[in-house]
Design an enzyme around this catalytic site. Structure first.
Site, PDB file in Angstrom:
ATOM      1  N   THR B 192      33.441  41.062  29.390  1.00 58.60           N
ATOM      2  CA  THR B 192      34.483  41.217  28.380  1.00 58.60           C
ATOM      3  C   THR B 192      34.653  42.651  27.944  1.00 58.60           C
ATOM      4  O   THR B 192      33.941  43.523  28.375  1.00 58.60           O
ATOM      5  CB  THR B 192      34.181  40.336  27.157  1.00 58.60           C
ATOM      6  OG1 THR B 192      35.225  40.509  26.211  1.00 58.60           O
ATOM      7  CG2 THR B 192      32.871  40.698  26.520  1.00 58.60           C
ATOM      8  N   GLU B 278      48.269  48.000  25.273  1.00 58.74           N
ATOM      9  CA  GLU B 278      48.923  49.307  25.176  1.00 58.74           C
ATOM     10  C   GLU B 278      50.433  49.202  25.369  1.00 58.74           C
ATOM     11  O   GLU B 278      50.897  48.718  26.399  1.00 58.74           O
ATOM     12  CB  GLU B 278      48.308  50.279  26.181  1.00 58.74           C
ATOM     13  CG  GLU B 278      46.974  50.800  25.683  1.00 58.74           C
ATOM     14  CD  GLU B 278      46.276  51.711  26.656  1.00 58.74           C
ATOM     15  OE1 GLU B 278      45.394  52.458  26.213  1.00 58.74           O
ATOM     16  OE2 GLU B 278      46.599  51.679  27.849  1.00 58.74           O
ATOM     17  N   ASN B 405      49.692  56.022  29.011  1.00 59.56           N
ATOM     18  CA  ASN B 405      48.760  56.221  30.122  1.00 59.56           C
ATOM     19  C   ASN B 405      49.125  57.344  31.071  1.00 59.56           C
ATOM     20  O   ASN B 405      48.357  57.667  31.974  1.00 59.56           O
ATOM     21  CB  ASN B 405      48.573  54.906  30.867  1.00 59.56           C
ATOM     22  CG  ASN B 405      47.743  53.957  30.038  1.00 59.56           C
ATOM     23  OD1 ASN B 405      46.623  54.293  29.667  1.00 59.56           O
ATOM     24  ND2 ASN B 405      48.305  52.821  29.688  1.00 59.56           N
TER      25      ASN B 405
END
Lengths: 410, 410
Positions: B192, B278, B405
Site C-alpha cells: 500500500t 494528482e 508531473n
C-alpha cells in the site's frame, strides 16, 4: 547477399500490388480520407495477427474467418468508426468484404477487413456502398496510390506511416512495404494495431505466419502510447510471390533474409506510431541490455515506457530518473537484482549515467536539460545479469493527450 | 453487537495514542509540515504491509527489520524526500528511528520509519535532528495533534485524509483510526501507500497481520491514480490493547468485528486517496458484480480504473463507454464471456445502462452529460457469470496531472 535498400512506394512497392484511398463520408470532414484498399491480382500467402482484447471488433471476427486458409487478394479498411460492440457489426464487416469482392470480381473470402475509430457507434454502410466503385476503379501502383491508402487509415494520427525496402533472394529482387496507423489506444498485446505489409516475396502462408508471429514480439508489441490495448488491432502481411524467388518453405537462409526485411519494415512502422502517439512531443526509446533473458528485457523496457510518471517527466524535460528506477522495480513477474542496474539517458545532444548499482549518480542539471530538450530520447538500462536485450518505444504524456481524449467522440 | 460509530480524532482516537507533526525544514515551504510521529506508551501489536517494488525505499528495509518481532511503540515519518536510491539511505532511516527513540526513551527497534517525496535526492538529516525534540515534547492526543501528523505526511495531496470509528468487543469500547497520503505514483501492489492505523483493540500481532494482509486486497490495493507502484508504499497498524477486550488470538466473531472496523477505516482512506489523485477533478468508483470469482472481479475493476482513456473521457464528461468495454476486454489473465457483460454508469444525478450483452445501448447524450458532470462517478459492471464482486477506486486524467508531473522536482 542481405543488403537492404530503402525505396519509395509503401504498400505499392512490391510487384503486383495496387492500392487506393478516398473520402467516402464515414468521417464528417470531407478533406479526410476514410476508406482504403490494397489489392493483388495474384493470390497471396497471408500472415496475420490480431488483438487479444475480448471485446474485439467485428472486422477481427470476419478477417479471422476469411484468412484462415492463409490466402487472400485484398484488404478493405475504413477509418472513423471501429465497428465494434455493434449488434450488426459482423454483418456490416462481411458486407464491406462483399462490396469490395463484387467490384474486384473475386471471392469475398479472399478479402480481409479492418476498421478503426470510435467504438459502439453503428457503422453507416451507405458511404462505402456509394464509393466502393470509385475507390476500386482508381486503383493504381504509384507511390501516390500507396499514400492515398496510408492517409485513409489515419484517425488521430498527425502524419502518414509507410516504408518500403528492396533486397535480394536467390538473385531475384524482392520488395516489401508497409503502412500503419496509431495513435491512441496503443498498447498491443500479442497482436498489433493496424498495419499492412505487402511483399512480392515467394513464401508459404505457414512460413509467413511464423515470421510475423515472431516479429511482432519485438516490434508492434513493444510499442505503448497509453497502456490501452485496442479492440481492433490487426496486422496483415500479404505475399504474392511475384518476385519469383524459389519459394520459402522452411527456416533456411532465405527465410532469415525475409525475416530481416520484415523486421525492418515493422520496426520502422512501430517507431513512427510511438512518435505520433496522441499529443506526443517526444519519441522515447527504452533499450534494456545485458538481461538474463529476453522476456525479462522486454517486460522491463515496456514497464518503463508505459509509466505515466516517466512520460510526464519527459514532457517536462525533467531528469527525474527515480521514476525510471521505480518503473523498473515494479515490473511484474520479473526476477533481478536492482542493485546491479545502471541507467543512462541520452539524445542527439549527448548521454549521461544517472543511476548505478542501485543508487543515484550526481549529474549536471544544465546538461540534463539539454539532453531532454531534444525530441527523441533514449533510455538505456543495463541489467548487468546476462546477454539478452530488447527495445520498447513510447512517447511523452502531454496536455494534448488529455485534450484529445477528453472529447474524442465530439 | 457490531455497530460502528464514526468519531473524530484520526490516529489519536484510540486510547493511549499520541501524535504530532511539525515543519522541520525538509520541504522548502515553511508553511508545510514535513515531520510526523505517532506514539503509544504501551507496546503495540503491529501489522504491516510494504511495497513489492524492487527499488524500495531505505525506510522499507529498516521498518521491516524493526517490525519483524510484531511489536512497536512509534512511527516516525517525513515527507519531502523519499530517501530512496540513496547510498546512505539505510543509515539515515536508522538514524531517524534512533533520534525518535532517544527522545522518547525507548528502544529504536520499536520505531518504524516512513518517507515520501522525491526519489534519489540525499536526505538532509539535520532538520530532523534539530526538530525531533520539539516534535516529541509537543505530542498530544487531541484531534488537532492527529491533524498535525496527517498534514505532515502530505506531498502533492490537496487535503488531509483521516478517519476514526468506535465499536464494541466483549462489551468494551474499542477505537480505531487512521491517516494516509497519496497522491501520485499510486498503484499499490500487494502492499500500500503510506497509511497509519491505530487501535486500542487487544489483538495479537499474528491476527493483526492476518487481518491487514487480507484487508489491503480489497482496499489500498484497489486504488490506482496513475498505474505507477511506488518505491515507498507502506501501511502500518498499531494495536496497543488499551481497550482491554479479551485478546483476539483466533479467527472468532471478535476477529470478524475488528476486521470490519479495519475495513471501514481502510476503505475510507483508499477512497480519499483516489479522490485526491494528482490533478483529479473526479472520484471514479468501479464496481464489478456477479463475477465468477473475486480475483476476476478485482482484475477487471482495476483494469477499468487504470485505463488512461477511460480516465481522460471522464475528465471530458464524455460517455465514451467503448473505452470501458475495451478495458474490460484487455484485462490480463481473465477468463469470461464479454457477451454476457452489462455496463451501467451513474452518479448522484442518476444512472444509465450503456452496454448490454456485448453491444452498445442507445442513450440520451444530454442525460449522459448530466450524470458525468458530477464529481463522483460510479461504473457498475455486471459480469453475469457468478456471485463475486469487487470495487476499485481511481480518478480522472487531467491537464493538472500532466502539469504536476512534468516538473515534480522543481
Amino acid at each position: 547477399m542481405d543488403s537492404f535498400k530503402q525505396i519509395e512506394g509503401g504498400v505499392c512497392a512490391a510487384k503486383g500490388f495496387k492500392a487506393n484511398g478516398v473520402h467516402a463520408g464515414i468521417k464528417k470532414n470531407s478533406e479526410k480520407k476514410d476508406l482504403a484498399i490494397i489489392y493483388s491480382e495474384s493470390l497471396c500467402s497471408v500472415g496475420a495477427v490480431y488483438t487479444q482484447n475480448k471485446a474485439c471488433g467485428a472486422n477481427i471476427t470476419v478477417s479471422k474467418e476469411h484468412l484462415k486458409d492463409g490466402k487472400a487478394k485484398a484488404v478493405i479498411c475504413n477509418s472513423g468508426n471501429a465497428n465494434t460492440c455493434n449488434r450488426d457489426g459482423v454483418e456490416k464487416a462481411k458486407e464491406m468484404c462483399k462490396l469490395a469482392a463484387d467490384v474486384l470480381g473475386i471471392d469475398e473470402k479472399d478479402v480481409a477487413v479492418a476498421s478503426t475509430g470510435v467504438i459502439g457507434v453503428p457503422l453507416n454502410i451507405e458511404p462505402i456502398q456509394k464509393n466502393i466503385k470509385t475507390l476500386i476503379d482508381n486503383l493504381g501502383h504509384s507511390k501516390e496510390h500507396a499514400q492515398n491508402a496510408a492517409a485513409a487509415i489515419m484517425t488521430t494520427d498527425t502524419f502518414m506511416k509507410e516504408i518500403a525496402y528492396e533486397f535480394e533472394i536467390d538473385g531475384k529482387i524482392v520488395h516489401i512495404g508497409g503502412m500503419s496507423k496509431g495513435s491512441g489506444m496503443i498498447h498491443p498485446n500479442m497482436a498489433t494495431m493496424l498495419a499492412f505489409v505487402t511483399t512480392d516475396c515467394n513464401i508459404t502462408s505457414e512460413m509467413l505466419q511464423k515470421a510475423l508471429s515472431e516479429d511482432v514480439k519485438s516490434t508492434y508489441n513493444m510499442v505503448s502510447v497509453d497502456g490501452d490495448t485496442s479492440t481492433n488491432d490487426m496486422c496483415v502481411v500479404l505475399a504474392n510471390g511475384e518476385a519469383q524467388n524459389n519459394i520459402i518453405n522452411k527456416e533456411d537462409d532465405n527465410y532469415k533474409i525475409f525475416c530481416k526485411a520484415l523486421n525492418m519494415v515493422n520496426t520502422y512502422l512501430s517507431k513512427q506510431m510511438a512518435k505520433d502517439g496522441e499529443g506526443a512531443t517526444k519519441l522515447i526509446e527504452c533499450e534494456v541490455i545485458n538481461a538474463s533473458d529476453i522476456k525479462l528485457a522486454r517486460k522491463i523496457a515496456k514497464s518503463v515506457i508505459t509509466s505515466n510518471l516517466v512520460k510526464a517527466a519527459m514532457f517536462g524535460c525533467d531528469m527525474n530518473w527515480g521514476r525510471i528506477s521505480c518503473a523498473i522495480g515494479y515490473t511484474e513477474d520479473a526476477d533481478f537484482d536492482i542493485n546491479k542496474v545502471s541507467i543512462n539517458v541520452g539524445s542527439k545532444y549527448g548521454e549521461m549515467n544517472v543511476y548505478k548499482d542501485g543508487y543515484g549518480v550526481e549529474f549536471s542539471e544544465e546538461e540534463a536539460l539539454k539532453i531532454l530538450k531534444e525530441d527523441e530520447i533514449k533510455i538505456t538500462i543495463d541489467m548487468n545479469c546476462g546477454t539478452s536485450k530488447a527495445v520498447a518505444w513510447g512517447c511523452d504524456l502531454t496536455y494534448d493527450y488529455v485534450k484529445i481524449n477528453g472529447s474524442y467522440r465530439s
